[in-house]
Design an enzyme around this catalytic site. Structure first.
Site, PDB file in Angstrom:
ATOM      1  N   GLU A   1      25.576   6.172 -48.430  1.00 50.05           N
ATOM      2  CA  GLU A   1      25.094   7.541 -48.409  1.00 50.05           C
ATOM      3  C   GLU A   1      24.157   7.732 -49.591  1.00 50.05           C
ATOM      4  O   GLU A   1      24.283   7.042 -50.605  1.00 50.05           O
ATOM      5  CB  GLU A   1      26.259   8.531 -48.452  1.00 50.05           C
TER       6      GLU A   1
ATOM      7  N   CYS B   1      26.268   9.561 -41.089  1.00 45.59           N
ATOM      8  CA  CYS B   1      26.448   8.137 -41.377  1.00 45.59           C
ATOM      9  C   CYS B   1      25.274   7.415 -40.755  1.00 45.59           C
ATOM     10  O   CYS B   1      25.155   7.346 -39.527  1.00 45.59           O
ATOM     11  CB  CYS B   1      27.765   7.624 -40.811  1.00 45.59           C
TER      12      CYS B   1
END
Length: 227
Positions: free
Chosen positions: A107, A2
């Protein structure tokens, strides 16, 4: 992993989500990046009379034993599979657990000439908490830096076509357990470090504006138009 996330929600929703006594004063953030300040919820007070506070910490955990705080730049994430054994994290896992406030994350999916960014958030777009750890580092002349990391786990069915990892999102019903650091037996809270329910999330392709941390506006989260 992340590496970018958002916190756009109004203060009232953030306070409600995390049972905060005071309304936080937070500007909307559309592209939060490592080494920046992030909003973190942690428990204060003794068990039984404990409350939650929201504080601003540096994203990128600096172990208390580090000689150079720059090590935190490489410690924005901790893997759930090894977090209980790694020297940088194992004590914080028992004594300094927290929730990193968010309402979405990005992402990048490999493919073609460049990676395609996706914005992942709840279907109802409400805020949520990443499983996090925090630490205090003492520098020269009694200076201190409080920092944090976000724990990651295997991708769920929604995330798997995009990336093989995702941040751990803690269920609201598990907030008390995760934040209560009087509970130090890892077998109690390690089961919380699991992939989140895919059916509650949505993943939308967005433009490459998010690629630069200098861009922090609503355009970062705007879905790509078809065609």
């Amino acid at each position: 992993m992340c590496g970018r996330f958002t916190l756009r929600a109004p203060a009232s929703l953030i306070a409600e989500q995390f049972s905060l006594f005071d309304l936080p004063s937070l500007p909307p953030r559309y592209n939060i990046a490592p080494t920046q300040t992030v909003a973190v919820v942690r428990q204060v007070g003794e068990p039984g009379g404990a409350a939650r506070e929201l504080v601003n910490l540096r994203w990128g955990l600096i172990p208390h034993w580090a000689k150079d705080p720059a090590i935190g730049n490489k410690m924005i994430n901790a893997r759930s599979e090894s977090v209980a054994e790694k020297p940088a994290y194992r004590t914080a896992l028992r004594r300094r657990r927290c929730l990193v406030a968010a309402d979405g994350f990005y992402e990048w999916q490999p493919g073609g000439r460049r990676k395609q960014p996706y914005f992942i958030h709840m279907k109802d777009d409400k805020p949520f908490g990443f499983a996090g750890l925090w630490e205090t580092w003492e520098g020269p002349e009694n200076s201190y830096i409080e920092s944090c990391t976000i724990i990651t786990t295997d991708a769920n069915a929604l995330m798997a076509p995009i990336h093989d990892r995702m941040p751990v999102i803690v269920e609201p019903t598990d907030y008390d357990l995760w934040l209560d650091t009087s509970i130090q037996d890892p077998t109690r809270f390690l089961p919380l470090l699991r992939p989140y329910q895919a059916g509650l999330l949505v993943a939308e392709p967005v433009g490459t504006r998010v690629n630069s941390p200098a861009n922090d506006d609503a355009a970062c989260t705007a879905p790509l138009k078809e065609g």
